[in-house]
Design a protein around this motif. Structure first.
Motif, PDB file in Angstrom:
ATOM      1  N   PRO A   1       5.403   2.855  12.431  1.00 19.99           N
ATOM      2  CA  PRO A   1       5.811   1.617  13.096  1.00 19.99           C
ATOM      3  C   PRO A   1       5.232   0.401  12.373  1.00 19.99           C
ATOM      4  O   PRO A   1       4.205   0.488  11.684  1.00 19.99           O
ATOM      5  N   TYR A   2       5.888  -0.729  12.552  1.00 25.33           N
ATOM      6  CA  TYR A   2       5.502  -1.945  11.829  1.00 25.33           C
ATOM      7  C   TYR A   2       4.026  -2.268  12.006  1.00 25.33           C
ATOM      8  O   TYR A   2       3.342  -2.647  11.056  1.00 25.33           O
ATOM      9  N   ASP A   3       3.527  -2.115  13.197  1.00 27.98           N
ATOM     10  CA  ASP A   3       2.149  -2.515  13.484  1.00 27.98           C
ATOM     11  C   ASP A   3       1.156  -1.364  13.375  1.00 27.98           C
ATOM     12  O   ASP A   3      -0.016  -1.505  13.751  1.00 27.98           O
ATOM     13  N   GLU A   4       1.602  -0.208  12.854  1.00 25.90           N
ATOM     14  CA  GLU A   4       0.677   0.913  12.720  1.00 25.90           C
ATOM     15  C   GLU A   4      -0.281   0.681  11.559  1.00 25.90           C
ATOM     16  O   GLU A   4       0.125   0.238  10.480  1.00 25.90           O
ATOM     17  N   ASP A   5      -1.518   0.989  11.766  1.00 26.32           N
ATOM     18  CA  ASP A   5      -2.515   0.805  10.720  1.00 26.32           C
ATOM     19  C   ASP A   5      -2.321   1.842   9.611  1.00 26.32           C
ATOM     20  O   ASP A   5      -2.081   3.021   9.885  1.00 26.32           O
ATOM     21  N   ASP A   6      -2.388   1.394   8.382  1.00 23.34           N
ATOM     22  CA  ASP A   6      -2.349   2.293   7.230  1.00 23.34           C
ATOM     23  C   ASP A   6      -3.646   2.096   6.465  1.00 23.34           C
ATOM     24  O   ASP A   6      -3.797   1.126   5.723  1.00 23.34           O
ATOM     25  N   PRO A   7      -4.623   2.994   6.627  1.00 19.80           N
ATOM     26  CA  PRO A   7      -5.922   2.797   5.969  1.00 19.80           C
ATOM     27  C   PRO A   7      -5.799   2.786   4.445  1.00 19.80           C
ATOM     28  O   PRO A   7      -6.618   2.158   3.777  1.00 19.80           O
ATOM     29  N   CYS A   8      -4.790   3.450   3.911  1.00 16.64           N
ATOM     30  CA  CYS A   8      -4.628   3.460   2.449  1.00 16.64           C
ATOM     31  C   CYS A   8      -4.166   2.097   1.945  1.00 16.64           C
ATOM     32  O   CYS A   8      -4.618   1.624   0.892  1.00 16.64           O
ATOM     33  N   TYR A   9      -3.256   1.450   2.704  1.00 13.78           N
ATOM     34  CA  TYR A   9      -2.849   0.100   2.318  1.00 13.78           C
ATOM     35  C   TYR A   9      -4.002  -0.876   2.502  1.00 13.78           C
ATOM     36  O   TYR A   9      -4.240  -1.739   1.642  1.00 13.78           O
ATOM     37  N   ASP A  10      -4.721  -0.761   3.597  1.00 16.71           N
ATOM     38  CA  ASP A  10      -5.849  -1.663   3.830  1.00 16.71           C
ATOM     39  C   ASP A  10      -6.881  -1.532   2.706  1.00 16.71           C
ATOM     40  O   ASP A  10      -7.453  -2.535   2.245  1.00 16.71           O
ATOM     41  N   ARG A  11      -7.104  -0.317   2.266  1.00 19.15           N
ATOM     42  CA  ARG A  11      -8.061  -0.090   1.178  1.00 19.15           C
ATOM     43  C   ARG A  11      -7.559  -0.731  -0.110  1.00 19.15           C
ATOM     44  O   ARG A  11      -8.327  -1.389  -0.824  1.00 19.15           O
ATOM     45  N   TRP A  12      -6.271  -0.557  -0.403  1.00 23.13           N
ATOM     46  CA  TRP A  12      -5.698  -1.162  -1.611  1.00 23.13           C
ATOM     47  C   TRP A  12      -5.798  -2.688  -1.558  1.00 23.13           C
ATOM     48  O   TRP A  12      -6.148  -3.334  -2.554  1.00 23.13           O
ATOM     49  N   ALA A  13      -5.485  -3.265  -0.416  1.00 25.05           N
ATOM     50  CA  ALA A  13      -5.420  -4.720  -0.299  1.00 25.05           C
ATOM     51  C   ALA A  13      -6.792  -5.381  -0.302  1.00 25.05           C
ATOM     52  O   ALA A  13      -6.929  -6.533  -0.734  1.00 25.05           O
ATOM     53  N   SER A  14      -7.823  -4.672   0.150  1.00 27.19           N
ATOM     54  CA  SER A  14      -9.118  -5.324   0.358  1.00 27.19           C
ATOM     55  C   SER A  14     -10.195  -4.938  -0.648  1.00 27.19           C
ATOM     56  O   SER A  14     -11.153  -5.699  -0.850  1.00 27.19           O
ATOM     57  N   ALA A  15     -10.086  -3.776  -1.279  1.00 29.44           N
ATOM     58  CA  ALA A  15     -11.157  -3.330  -2.184  1.00 29.44           C
ATOM     59  C   ALA A  15     -11.222  -4.228  -3.415  1.00 29.44           C
ATOM     60  O   ALA A  15     -10.194  -4.636  -3.953  1.00 29.44           O
ATOM     61  N   PRO A  16     -12.405  -4.538  -3.907  1.00 27.51           N
ATOM     62  CA  PRO A  16     -12.549  -5.501  -5.008  1.00 27.51           C
ATOM     63  C   PRO A  16     -12.216  -4.932  -6.384  1.00 27.51           C
ATOM     64  O   PRO A  16     -11.882  -5.699  -7.290  1.00 27.51           O
TER      65      PRO A  16
END
Length: 720
Positions: free
Chosen positions: A455-470
């Motif tokens: 779903p659109y608002d479902e959390d994806d930890p893999c995307y969050d990791r890609w977007a935030s890791a330095p």
């Protein structure tokens, strides 16, 4: 409509990892999540051209050929209009995240879906389980048993309508062709500037290498295309993945005794670092390589889109526009216009339509019943029109404009500007086949990854990791296209006449990849237990493919026929080469010793061992199921004596003036293993050629003007 939606929801709910043997149904326009731009993303505004404006150059198509060329011409001081039928999608996560390249190719806002023919023989064509039909209730059916009343479309061939073209949905792979591919063009044209020794400089110009020290020769470190490798730490994070690397090395005969392979340094002992090295023996090497990918410092897509946007948006210190480059988007070019008043027709501009989803490769175009959609207009080119619309659309546009085989043009009542029989012929592609195995448990690296399917608002930890890791080492599995390593080798039927170098590439990825069909991207990433060994046949022998007009309507797609494995001897040789690649994949599965604790290794699920096990069965499977996605060679460069040559060695369309082609169409035979980098290099070369021609013309004008002035002065002296 209800049945279509229900089928789609059931598919997602069950997360099917394999098409049922009876086939499956899929919506023509499925629901897809539309996300905001990724962090730091920029979207170029979409607008059409200024009607009746004049530019030095008009470039049609913003892909691998058009965008770099337009940027180079503008930076050389010329006014340029770059035109594309799509909009800018480069900031959207489907296009930007490396792991999402399958999703990008089926992303509605940028998806162009061609349906092509692999065979003329009806019985053979229908053996392809990827064959797609349109059912009477308006959905796709994919499989061997179409329902009554379904209309056959063909096999899906994804293309992209977006700023950057197919460089916005490709798999990021950046591999140089063999030197022989360039030397062949030099030999058939007599133009030494095509020799590999000269072409290397264009790679060095465009590359910005991020995985080697800048003291390494043969690479570029300040170009517009960033290249880097999959972080090897990802391999070490997952014992299944590490097991597969070891199995791949073992299957090709590497002796791993005494090597410590559970460290990055250890992996570097079995994975060769530089696939694009400039050593004399590169084309003779048969090694297991890390695969160079086009990724930025943020491990996001690097493409010619970035280069052309940077050029178009560049400003001087006072805020004025630095380069005379305009980009027209959502603009479908319908025709090249010619001045026919002289002895040789000259291209002087283009006609176009402005609007979204006008071309019928966009499935959303079927939702618009108005055949006259789009706002028409014309722009002019004082110097040249350059077609960079790709291997399907460039020959289509030439033919719609009156340049092509006279008999074909006459059948659609198109006035002939120039009879060029080679336009749309010589269509070539690679052959690819997937071998898929399934483990008892998931790749641990993919834990929690949704690949945009939740779903659109479902959390994806893999995307969050890609977007935030330095840094890349911390960005996780989305920081790679999935194909971290691959082997190249010569098959037993490799021919030195076909470009030299290895003719088979086998790479692996944690996905289910059995070709292209509607919904393939969902299946590819639905099951986190699967691994595909993908065999790719380089330097395929088939030259029998064609792109022909289906109608005189520029909104219609052309008819594309590949005629796979044409020619008994040539076809058999290509099948044999693919078979040898598959055998390597089978050996790698067979040699795998699981390092994790869940027992048995990968069991083959595609093709089923019950259906395919003998050599003859494998070869029939290859003929039935092989696909490609590097269409090329439909407007080939060639020598003056070659009646099928559409272009001369300087990209000029024969028999007319002011018109060139710069895209995948130009190759006389398909180069190397992956097509993007050769096109980038061709684009850089074309820029040099066109700028030099413009300078020579300007110098000639000065000489003519000086001579005229001298003659006038002499006349005045005589008169006095």
């Amino acid at each position: 409509m209800k049945s279509t939606l229900l089928c789609f929801l059931i598919f997602q709910a069950l997360c099917l990892a394999q098409r049922p043997s009876t086939g499956w149904f899929y919506p023509v326009n499925p629901h897809q999540n539309i996300y905001p731009p990724t962090p730091g993303g920029y979207t170029y505004p979409a607008s059409g051209p200024v009607a009746n404006a004049t530019y030095d150059y008009v470039v049609v198509g913003s892909g691998a050929g058009g965008s770099p060329l337009a940027a180079r011409l503008a930076r050389a001081g010329y006014s340029v209009l770059l035109v594309d039928a799509g909009a800018d999608r480069g900031a959207e996560r489907q296009a930007r995240v490396p792991a999402f390249h399958p999703q990008a190719s089926e992303y509605g806002p940028m998806r162009w879906s061609y349906f092509v023919r692999h065979y003329e023989d009806e019985a053979q064509a229908r053996r392809d389980s990827k064959m797609t039909y349109l059912t009477s209730d308006g959905q796709y059916y994919v499989g061997l048993y179409p329902p009554e009343g379904a209309r056959r479309l063909g096999v899906l061939y994804p293309r992209a309508a977006a700023l950057g073209g197919c460089a916005e949905h490709n798999a990021f792979i950046t591999v140089l062709p063999s030197d022989g591919d360039w030397d062949y063009i030099a030999s058939v044209t007599g133009d030494a500037s095509w020799e590999a020794s000269n072409m290397r400089k264009y790679f060095e110009r465009l590359e910005s290498c991020r995985y080697l020290p800048n003291s390494v020769t043969g690479h570029g470190f300040s170009g517009w295309l960033q290249t880097r490798l999959t972080p090897l730490i990802l391999v070490l994070e997952d014992l299944k993945l590490l097991s597969l690397v070891i199995a791949a090395a073992t299957a090709m005969g590497q002796d791993l005794a005494g090597k410590v392979i559970n460290t990055v340094a250890g992996l570097l002992e079995i994975l060769t670092l530089d696939m694009n090295n400039d050593s004399p023996g590169r084309d003779d090497a048969e090694l297991l390589y890390q695969i160079p990918l086009t990724m930025t410092d943020e491990y996001a897509r690097s493409s010619p889109r970035d280069f052309v946007i940077d050029t178009a948006n560049a400003v001087n210190d006072d805020g004025t526009k630095r380069y005379k480059l305009d980009i027209a988007l959502n603009t479908l070019v319908t025709k090249v216009n010619f001045d026919t008043s002289g002895p040789t027709p000259k291209a002087i501009g283009i006609d176009y339509l402005v609007g979204e989803s006008l071309y019928r490769a966009d499935s959303r175009a079927t939702l618009d019943p108005d055949p006259n959609s789009g706002s028409p207009g014309t722009v002019y080119a004082s110097r040249e029109v350059i077609l960079s619309a790709g291997a399907f659309n460039t020959p289509q546009l030439l033919k719609l404009s009156g340049v092509g085989p006279a008999s074909e043009l006459a059948s659609f009542d198109i006035p002939v500007i120039k009879d060029l029989p080679g336009v749309g012929g010589n269509l070539q592609d690679r052959y690819e086949v997937g071998l898929v195995g399934r483990a008892p448990s998931n790749f641990s690296l993919l834990q929690g990854c949704t690949f945009l399917q939740g779903p659109y608002d479902e959390d994806d930890p893999c995307y969050d990791r890609w977007a935030s890791a330095p840094t890349g080492d911390l960005k996780g599995p989305y920081a790679t296209n999935g194909i971290a390593f691959g082997r190249v080798f010569r098959s037993s039927v490799a021919s030195p006449d076909d470009g030299g170098g290895p003719d088979v590439f086998v790479g692996g990825a944690p996905a289910f990849f059995d070709g292209y069909y509607p919904g393939y991207s969902l299946r590819a990433t639905a099951d986190h237990r699967v691994w595909t060994w993908l065999t790719l046949k380089a330097h395929s022998r088939n030259r029998a493919g064609t792109v022909t007009l289906a109608s005189a309507d520029p909104r219609d797609t052309p008819a594309v026929a590949f005629r796979s494995f044409a020619g008994e001897d040539d076809g058999d040789a290509d099948v044999q080469a693919v078979y040898e690649g598959v055998r390597y994949g089978l050996a790698a599965f067979g040699d795998l010793v699981p390092l994790d604790l869940d027992g048995p290794s990968f069991a083959r699920v595609w093709p089923s061992p019950a259906d395919v096990s003998t050599e003859d069965q494998w070869k029939q499977f290859i003929r039935d199921e092989a696909w490609g996605h590097h269409a090329s060679c439909t407007c080939p460069i060639g020598g003056d004596e070659d009646d099928a040559a559409v272009l001369d060695s300087e990209f000029r369309v024969r028999g007319v003036r002011g018109l060139r082609v710069v895209d995948a169409s130009v190759f006389p035979r398909i180069p190397g293993t992956y097509i993007a980098l050769p096109i980038y290099m061709v684009s850089e070369k074309a820029a040099d050629v066109i700028i030099a021609a413009a300078a020579a013309a300007a110098a000639a004008d000065v000489i003519i003007a000086a001579a005229a002035a001298a003659a006038a002065a002499a006349g005045a002296d005589n008169a006095s």
